[in-house]
Design a protein around this motif. Structure first.
Motif, PDB file in Angstrom:
ATOM      1  N   PHE A 131       0.822  -1.209   0.000  1.00  0.00           N
ATOM      2  CA  PHE A 131       0.000   0.000   0.000  1.00  0.00           C
ATOM      3  C   PHE A 131       0.861   1.266   0.000  1.00  0.00           C
ATOM      4  O   PHE A 131       0.577   2.215  -0.755  1.00  0.00           O
ATOM      5  CB  PHE A 131      -0.922   0.017   1.215  1.00  0.00           C
ATOM      6  N   ILE A 132       1.891   1.300   0.836  1.00  0.00           N
ATOM      7  CA  ILE A 132       2.746   2.491   0.895  1.00  0.00           C
ATOM      8  C   ILE A 132       3.394   2.747  -0.459  1.00  0.00           C
ATOM      9  O   ILE A 132       3.487   3.883  -0.922  1.00  0.00           O
ATOM     10  CB  ILE A 132       3.809   2.340   1.999  1.00  0.00           C
ATOM     11  N   PHE A 133       3.809   1.670  -1.117  1.00  0.00           N
ATOM     12  CA  PHE A 133       4.352   1.822  -2.468  1.00  0.00           C
ATOM     13  C   PHE A 133       3.293   2.360  -3.422  1.00  0.00           C
ATOM     14  O   PHE A 133       3.558   3.278  -4.209  1.00  0.00           O
ATOM     15  CB  PHE A 133       4.876   0.475  -2.973  1.00  0.00           C
ATOM     16  N   ARG A 134       2.088   1.799  -3.364  1.00  0.00           N
ATOM     17  CA  ARG A 134       1.008   2.237  -4.250  1.00  0.00           C
ATOM     18  C   ARG A 134       0.640   3.702  -4.008  1.00  0.00           C
ATOM     19  O   ARG A 134       0.230   4.409  -4.921  1.00  0.00           O
ATOM     20  CB  ARG A 134      -0.217   1.346  -4.041  1.00  0.00           C
ATOM     21  N   LEU A 135       0.792   4.135  -2.770  1.00  0.00           N
ATOM     22  CA  LEU A 135       0.516   5.533  -2.433  1.00  0.00           C
ATOM     23  C   LEU A 135       1.426   6.469  -3.223  1.00  0.00           C
ATOM     24  O   LEU A 135       0.996   7.535  -3.677  1.00  0.00           O
ATOM     25  CB  LEU A 135       0.706   5.742  -0.927  1.00  0.00           C
ATOM     26  N   PRO A 143       8.921   5.683  -8.728  1.00  0.00           N
ATOM     27  CA  PRO A 143      10.128   5.720  -9.565  1.00  0.00           C
ATOM     28  C   PRO A 143       9.825   5.390 -11.020  1.00  0.00           C
ATOM     29  O   PRO A 143       8.845   4.715 -11.335  1.00  0.00           O
ATOM     30  CB  PRO A 143      11.013   4.629  -8.938  1.00  0.00           C
ATOM     31  N   LEU A 144      10.703   5.857 -11.899  1.00  0.00           N
ATOM     32  CA  LEU A 144      10.576   5.582 -13.323  1.00  0.00           C
ATOM     33  C   LEU A 144      11.325   4.296 -13.641  1.00  0.00           C
ATOM     34  O   LEU A 144      12.520   4.178 -13.353  1.00  0.00           O
ATOM     35  CB  LEU A 144      11.145   6.749 -14.140  1.00  0.00           C
ATOM     36  N   PHE A 145      10.625   3.341 -14.224  1.00  0.00           N
ATOM     37  CA  PHE A 145      11.251   2.051 -14.522  1.00  0.00           C
ATOM     38  C   PHE A 145      12.290   2.189 -15.636  1.00  0.00           C
ATOM     39  O   PHE A 145      12.103   2.932 -16.601  1.00  0.00           O
ATOM     40  CB  PHE A 145      10.189   1.039 -14.949  1.00  0.00           C
ATOM     41  N   SER A 146      13.388   1.446 -15.478  1.00  0.00           N
ATOM     42  CA  SER A 146      14.374   1.315 -16.549  1.00  0.00           C
ATOM     43  C   SER A 146      15.125   0.010 -16.355  1.00  0.00           C
ATOM     44  O   SER A 146      14.956  -0.679 -15.334  1.00  0.00           O
ATOM     45  CB  SER A 146      15.348   2.498 -16.556  1.00  0.00           C
ATOM     46  N   ASP A 147      15.977  -0.358 -17.321  1.00  0.00           N
ATOM     47  CA  ASP A 147      16.746  -1.600 -17.236  1.00  0.00           C
ATOM     48  C   ASP A 147      17.984  -1.461 -16.369  1.00  0.00           C
ATOM     49  O   ASP A 147      18.697  -2.448 -16.151  1.00  0.00           O
ATOM     50  CB  ASP A 147      17.146  -2.051 -18.648  1.00  0.00           C
ATOM     51  N   LYS A 148      18.283  -0.270 -15.892  1.00  0.00           N
ATOM     52  CA  LYS A 148      19.459  -0.094 -15.044  1.00  0.00           C
ATOM     53  C   LYS A 148      19.222  -0.751 -13.686  1.00  0.00           C
ATOM     54  O   LYS A 148      18.081  -1.028 -13.300  1.00  0.00           O
ATOM     55  CB  LYS A 148      19.791   1.384 -14.921  1.00  0.00           C
ATOM     56  N   THR A 170      19.017  -6.501  -4.801  1.00  0.00           N
ATOM     57  CA  THR A 170      17.837  -7.250  -4.362  1.00  0.00           C
ATOM     58  C   THR A 170      16.657  -6.329  -4.104  1.00  0.00           C
ATOM     59  O   THR A 170      15.535  -6.575  -4.577  1.00  0.00           O
ATOM     60  CB  THR A 170      18.153  -8.048  -3.088  1.00  0.00           C
ATOM     61  N   ILE A 171      16.895  -5.261  -3.357  1.00  0.00           N
ATOM     62  CA  ILE A 171      15.810  -4.327  -3.040  1.00  0.00           C
ATOM     63  C   ILE A 171      15.370  -3.553  -4.282  1.00  0.00           C
ATOM     64  O   ILE A 171      14.173  -3.334  -4.503  1.00  0.00           O
ATOM     65  CB  ILE A 171      16.236  -3.362  -1.912  1.00  0.00           C
ATOM     66  N   SER A 172      16.305  -3.163  -5.106  1.00  0.00           N
ATOM     67  CA  SER A 172      15.949  -2.457  -6.343  1.00  0.00           C
ATOM     68  C   SER A 172      15.089  -3.340  -7.240  1.00  0.00           C
ATOM     69  O   SER A 172      14.156  -2.861  -7.900  1.00  0.00           O
ATOM     70  CB  SER A 172      17.213  -2.009  -7.082  1.00  0.00           C
ATOM     71  N   ASP A 173      15.386  -4.651  -7.243  1.00  0.00           N
ATOM     72  CA  ASP A 173      14.570  -5.582  -8.035  1.00  0.00           C
ATOM     73  C   ASP A 173      13.149  -5.673  -7.491  1.00  0.00           C
ATOM     74  O   ASP A 173      12.186  -5.820  -8.262  1.00  0.00           O
ATOM     75  CB  ASP A 173      15.218  -6.972  -8.050  1.00  0.00           C
ATOM     76  N   ILE A 179       6.637  -2.053  -9.560  1.00  0.00           N
ATOM     77  CA  ILE A 179       6.295  -1.090 -10.610  1.00  0.00           C
ATOM     78  C   ILE A 179       5.593  -1.775 -11.776  1.00  0.00           C
ATOM     79  O   ILE A 179       4.623  -1.251 -12.346  1.00  0.00           O
ATOM     80  CB  ILE A 179       7.559  -0.352 -11.107  1.00  0.00           C
ATOM     81  N   THR A 180       6.052  -2.982 -12.125  1.00  0.00           N
ATOM     82  CA  THR A 180       5.552  -3.643 -13.338  1.00  0.00           C
ATOM     83  C   THR A 180       4.421  -4.627 -13.076  1.00  0.00           C
ATOM     84  O   THR A 180       3.738  -5.050 -14.017  1.00  0.00           O
ATOM     85  CB  THR A 180       6.706  -4.402 -14.036  1.00  0.00           C
ATOM     86  N   SER A 181       4.186  -4.985 -11.810  1.00  0.00           N
ATOM     87  CA  SER A 181       3.188  -6.012 -11.513  1.00  0.00           C
ATOM     88  C   SER A 181       1.761  -5.509 -11.730  1.00  0.00           C
ATOM     89  O   SER A 181       1.419  -4.384 -11.378  1.00  0.00           O
ATOM     90  CB  SER A 181       3.344  -6.477 -10.063  1.00  0.00           C
ATOM     91  N   GLN A 182       0.934  -6.385 -12.292  1.00  0.00           N
ATOM     92  CA  GLN A 182      -0.498  -6.101 -12.431  1.00  0.00           C
ATOM     93  C   GLN A 182      -1.240  -6.358 -11.121  1.00  0.00           C
ATOM     94  O   GLN A 182      -2.330  -5.848 -10.913  1.00  0.00           O
ATOM     95  CB  GLN A 182      -1.100  -6.970 -13.545  1.00  0.00           C
ATOM     96  N   ASP A 183      -0.631  -7.159 -10.249  1.00  0.00           N
ATOM     97  CA  ASP A 183      -1.258  -7.496  -8.964  1.00  0.00           C
ATOM     98  C   ASP A 183      -0.176  -7.461  -7.878  1.00  0.00           C
ATOM     99  O   ASP A 183       0.254  -8.517  -7.386  1.00  0.00           O
ATOM    100  CB  ASP A 183      -1.916  -8.878  -9.038  1.00  0.00           C
TER     101      ASP A 183
END
Length: 225
Positions: A131-135, A143-148, A170-173, A179-183
């Motif tokens: 939830f905190i992330f979704r907020l 954050p803006l997703f990238s391959d870095k 690990t945490i960045s992953d 960011i990319t998950s639908q659920d």
């Protein structure tokens, strides 16, 4: 006037009254004056627990703070004796009481709180992290997703070099997965990942919310989970 609200915090005023700090479906963050809610025979003081969804009936008079004429609990089955759930509610409401202070109407945030509570009710004990992330997404701070590889918490960008020790690969992953998950609520984290992700997201909040402080119940959350 009737308002649907989530109670974020309250301040006792005198012997019998209280000021309720709420996030409203229609108006965003707003405070209300609840006269007599602490009176000996008033059973409505039992409604004063974090993130309880309430119906507040207020006068239409233009005042700096509206008086509550009647208060009802919207979800009568939401009371819980589970110390884990209550600890999460205190933690999240404390955080929201800070970061939503200047938030106007935002139905997206109101809906996210409802989704989080429904997840908590079915014993998703990492729902507060998601939830905190979704907020952040609802407030345009995701954050803006990238391959870095490494997330830079100050800029909100992924970079090739680790910029903060809480944001290793690990945490960045985990941030990328969210960011990319639908659920995102279906993503499972280990105990250590939960604690490390929580540390990282609080750092992110420090960078993006002025005068942000760690919620008072942080240590309790860490001990329980």
């Amino acid at each position: 006037m009737t308002q649907e609200v989530f109670l974020l915090s309250y301040t006792k005023y005198g012997d019998h009254d209280a000021v309720l700090h709420c996030f409203c479906r229609e108006n965003g963050f707003e405070s209300f004056f609840a006269k007599g809610i602490y009176a000996p025979k008033n059973k409505k003081k039992a409604f004063l627990f974090p993130l309880n969804e309430l119906l507040l009936y207020t006068s239409d008079k233009k005042k700096s703070i509206q008086n509550v004429q009647k208060i009802e609990q919207k979800n009568v089955d939401f009371f819980s004796s589970d110390i884990r759930k209550n600890s999460i509610l205190f933690f999240v409401s404390d955080l929201l009481n800070q970061v939503l202070r200047n938030e106007n109407q935002n139905v997206g945030i109101y809906s996210e709180i409802s989704i989080f509570l429904s997840q908590l009710q079915i014993d998703n004990f990492q729902s507060h992290l998601i939830f905190i992330f979704r907020l952040l997404k609802q407030q345009g701070l995701q954050p803006l997703f990238s391959d870095k590889t490494y997330l830079n918490p100050e800029t909100g960008n992924f970079e090739d070099i680790e910029m903060h020790h809480f944001f290793d690969k690990t945490i960045s992953d985990i941030w990328k997965d969210l960011i990319t998950s639908q659920d995102p609520y279906s993503i499972k984290l280990s105990r250590s990942e939960k604690q490390n992700f929580l540390d990282s997201i609080l750092v992110y909040f420090h960078y993006h919310f002025t005068d942000f402080r760690e919620p008072r119940s942080l240590e309790i959350i860490k001990e329980i989970f």
